[in-house]
Design an enzyme around this catalytic site. Structure first.
Site, PDB file in Angstrom:
ATOM      1  N   HIS A  62       0.832  -1.204   0.000  1.00  0.00           N
ATOM      2  CA  HIS A  62       0.000   0.000   0.000  1.00  0.00           C
ATOM      3  C   HIS A  62       0.874   1.265   0.000  1.00  0.00           C
ATOM      4  O   HIS A  62       1.255   1.767   1.058  1.00  0.00           O
ATOM      5  CB  HIS A  62      -0.923  -0.012   1.230  1.00  0.00           C
ATOM      6  N   ARG A  66       2.005   8.739  -6.652  1.00  0.00           N
ATOM      7  CA  ARG A  66       1.509  10.003  -7.242  1.00  0.00           C
ATOM      8  C   ARG A  66       1.744  10.205  -8.730  1.00  0.00           C
ATOM      9  O   ARG A  66       1.495  11.296  -9.241  1.00  0.00           O
ATOM     10  CB  ARG A  66       2.102  11.206  -6.498  1.00  0.00           C
ATOM     11  N   ASP A 154      -9.044   3.097  -3.456  1.00  0.00           N
ATOM     12  CA  ASP A 154      -8.421   3.698  -2.264  1.00  0.00           C
ATOM     13  C   ASP A 154      -8.455   5.221  -2.257  1.00  0.00           C
ATOM     14  O   ASP A 154      -8.233   5.863  -3.281  1.00  0.00           O
ATOM     15  CB  ASP A 154      -6.970   3.230  -2.098  1.00  0.00           C
ATOM     16  N   HIS A 181     -10.950   0.595   0.883  1.00  0.00           N
ATOM     17  CA  HIS A 181     -10.755   1.663   1.853  1.00  0.00           C
ATOM     18  C   HIS A 181     -12.133   1.840   2.494  1.00  0.00           C
ATOM     19  O   HIS A 181     -13.005   2.491   1.915  1.00  0.00           O
ATOM     20  CB  HIS A 181     -10.302   2.932   1.109  1.00  0.00           C
ATOM     21  N   ASN A 280      -6.289   9.531   6.724  1.00  0.00           N
ATOM     22  CA  ASN A 280      -7.575   8.895   6.503  1.00  0.00           C
ATOM     23  C   ASN A 280      -7.378   7.399   6.276  1.00  0.00           C
ATOM     24  O   ASN A 280      -6.691   7.030   5.323  1.00  0.00           O
ATOM     25  CB  ASN A 280      -8.244   9.530   5.276  1.00  0.00           C
ATOM     26  N   ASP A 307       1.162   2.800   3.855  1.00  0.00           N
ATOM     27  CA  ASP A 307       0.232   3.787   3.291  1.00  0.00           C
ATOM     28  C   ASP A 307       0.978   5.112   3.050  1.00  0.00           C
ATOM     29  O   ASP A 307       0.469   6.189   3.361  1.00  0.00           O
ATOM     30  CB  ASP A 307      -1.007   3.994   4.178  1.00  0.00           C
ATOM     31  N   HIS A 311       2.867  14.379   0.226  1.00  0.00           N
ATOM     32  CA  HIS A 311       2.182  15.611  -0.183  1.00  0.00           C
ATOM     33  C   HIS A 311       3.153  16.772  -0.128  1.00  0.00           C
ATOM     34  O   HIS A 311       4.099  16.769   0.652  1.00  0.00           O
ATOM     35  CB  HIS A 311       1.006  15.916   0.754  1.00  0.00           C
ATOM     36  N   PHE A 325      -5.166  14.567   3.191  1.00  0.00           N
ATOM     37  CA  PHE A 325      -4.889  13.476   4.129  1.00  0.00           C
ATOM     38  C   PHE A 325      -3.584  12.770   3.747  1.00  0.00           C
ATOM     39  O   PHE A 325      -3.305  12.594   2.569  1.00  0.00           O
ATOM     40  CB  PHE A 325      -6.009  12.426   4.061  1.00  0.00           C
TER      41      PHE A 325
HETATM   42 ZN   LIG Z   1      -7.036   4.565   2.005  1.00  0.00          ZN
HETATM   43 ZN   LIG Z   2      -3.858   4.799   0.783  1.00  0.00          ZN
END
Ligand SMILES: [Zn+2]
Ligand SMILES: [Zn+2]
Length: 427
Positions: A62, A66, A154, A181, A280, A307, A311, A325
């Site tokens: 996971h 981007r 997701d 998700h 999130n 995850d 950003h 998030f």
């Molecule tokens: Zn997610």
């Molecule tokens: Zn994710």
């Protein structure tokens, strides 16, 4: 030849001091006195792993790289460099890029970029629905054919039960996992943190634990009807752990994952309105952390993931309500998992490695995650005693949105070997 390490290969029930020999990119031998005849005729690079753990290459199912669309935050090249520095020899990209990964060409694009980066193996999941809108199924069959290892929207959950039911039935035709998700928008609304005491104090809209649990419960009903493989992404609440416990008791084909954030941080971290704690599903409570750790100790959790959600600083500098998030967390994942799970005695090293190799490989259906003879030579060498401070300025990732900067952790990746090639070395 990796000599004298503590070789931990949970899939083959190996945990002993010995050598690992890789020839032509594949595991040739795991044993005390390797005697492969080819050693006499070929040049052999010897790595001394005394005092180190020699593990099958770690797998993170996971991550968000981007690309395409937000290359200023991360690219497949920068994300891949971060991955090998973090010990991961395989990663699975999430399809919520811009545009999303929703057809054959998109899947091939990710694979090609991954090959060009020449660091970690790069896999991808495809979107479940077109444009991740939850209405019409995406080209799942073509994506499966192109090598997508599963499907997820997701960033969002699939709201319509009928759409999710169709997705499960369809994915079963290709024996691919559907990952969710879990977030029921009618409970989540426009929430930005866990719903409870702290969201009230801070005056921020909350996301109730029920948002996750309601969708997970619904999906479990769908799995009961279809008996199709299903994976719950980043579970974060005590209620979710309980639902997974019940589903596994019924032997349903359900797996789940957790992130380090939901094991190490609580909603209280949001008190300073620091957007690095905005993720999130949101950070929950001490009780949720306790329940998740119990679930892990019981063997109910199948994969540890990062995850990794990079950003831009300019975006994370927005007010808490508006900031995106996510946490950039790939490069501190191992140290964080040692802190969250090994130090408090929830798991031992073989237990931890199993959830980062053998089990996630099974979820995505790839022949990896073990040091079996003949398998691809993906190996991670970890110094379990090395102590250091997490320094976001040393990240290979393009992003720095990480609340763990300055944390003291133990357990450091020394070398990452992919297909027999050293792709990362700490020295
Ligand atoms: Zn997610
Ligand atoms: Zn994710």
């Amino acid at each position: 030849m990796i000599k004298n390490g503590r070789v931990i290969d949970p899939a083959n029930k190996v945990d002993k001091k010995c050598d690992v020999l890789i020839i032509d990119g594949r595991i040739a031998e795991v044993g005390e006195k390797t005697q492969d005849p080819r050693l006499k005729t070929q040049d052999c690079k010897v790595i001394d792993a005394t005092g180190k753990i020699v593990s099958p290459g770690l797998i993170d199912i996971h991550v968000h790289f981007r690309e395409p669309g937000d290359e200023e935050e991360e690219t497949i090249a920068s994300g891949s460099a971060a991955a090998v520095a973090a010990g991961f020899t395989s990663v699975v990209c999430m399809p919520n890029t811009n545009p999303p990964i929703e057809n054959e060409t998109d899947v091939e694009y990710i694979h090609r970029k991954g090959r060009q980066a020449r660091k970690t193996h790069v896999y991808t999941m495809g979107a479940i629905t077109k444009n991740r809108e939850g209405v019409e199924l995406a080209e799942m069959g073509f994506m499966a054919e192109a090598g997508a290892v599963g499907f997820t929207d997701d960033g969002k959950g699939v709201q319509e039960p009928t759409v999710m039911l169709r997705a499960l039935k369809y994915a079963a035709m290709f024996d691919k996992v559907v990952a969710q998700h879990c977030q029921d928008n009618s409970f989540a609304g426009d929430g930005v943190m866990n719903s409870g005491f702290y969201s009230t104090v801070l005056g921020l809209p909350g996301i109730d634990a029920l948002a996750e649990e309601a969708m997970l419960w619904r999906d479990i009903q769908l799995v009961q009807k279809t008996n199709v493989r299903y994976h719950a992404q980043h579970i974060s609440t005590a209620g979710s752990a309980e639902l997974i416990r019940a589903a596994k008791k019924e032997s349903l084909p359900i797996t789940c994952e957790v992130t380090p954030h939901h094991l190490l941080l609580t909603e209280e971290s949001c008190l300073e309105y620091d957007t690095n704690y905005k993720i999130n599903p949101p950070l929950r409570t001490e009780d949720d952390i306790k329940a998740l750790k119990e679930a892990i100790a019981e063997g109910l959790v199948d994969a540890l993931v990062s995850d990794h959600a990079p950003h831009l600083q300019s975006e994370k500098e927005l007010v808490f309500l508006r900031a995106p998030f996510g946490i950039a967390s790939l490069e501190c994942a191992v140290g964080l998992y040692v802190k969250a799970l090994i130090e408090p005695g929830v798991l031992d090293w073989p237990g931890l490695i199993r959830l980062m190799t053998e089990k996630p490989a099974k979820i995505i259906g790839v022949d990896k995650g073990t040091l079996g003879v003949g398998k691809q030579g993906d190996v991670t060498i970890i110094d379990p005693d090395a102590k250091y401070k997490i320094d976001v300025n040393k990240f290979r990732s393009k992003s720095r949105n990480c609340p763990y900067d300055g944390w003291a952790v133990t357990g450091k990746v020394e070398k990452t070997i992919v297909g027999g090639e050293i792709r990362f070395s700490a020295d």
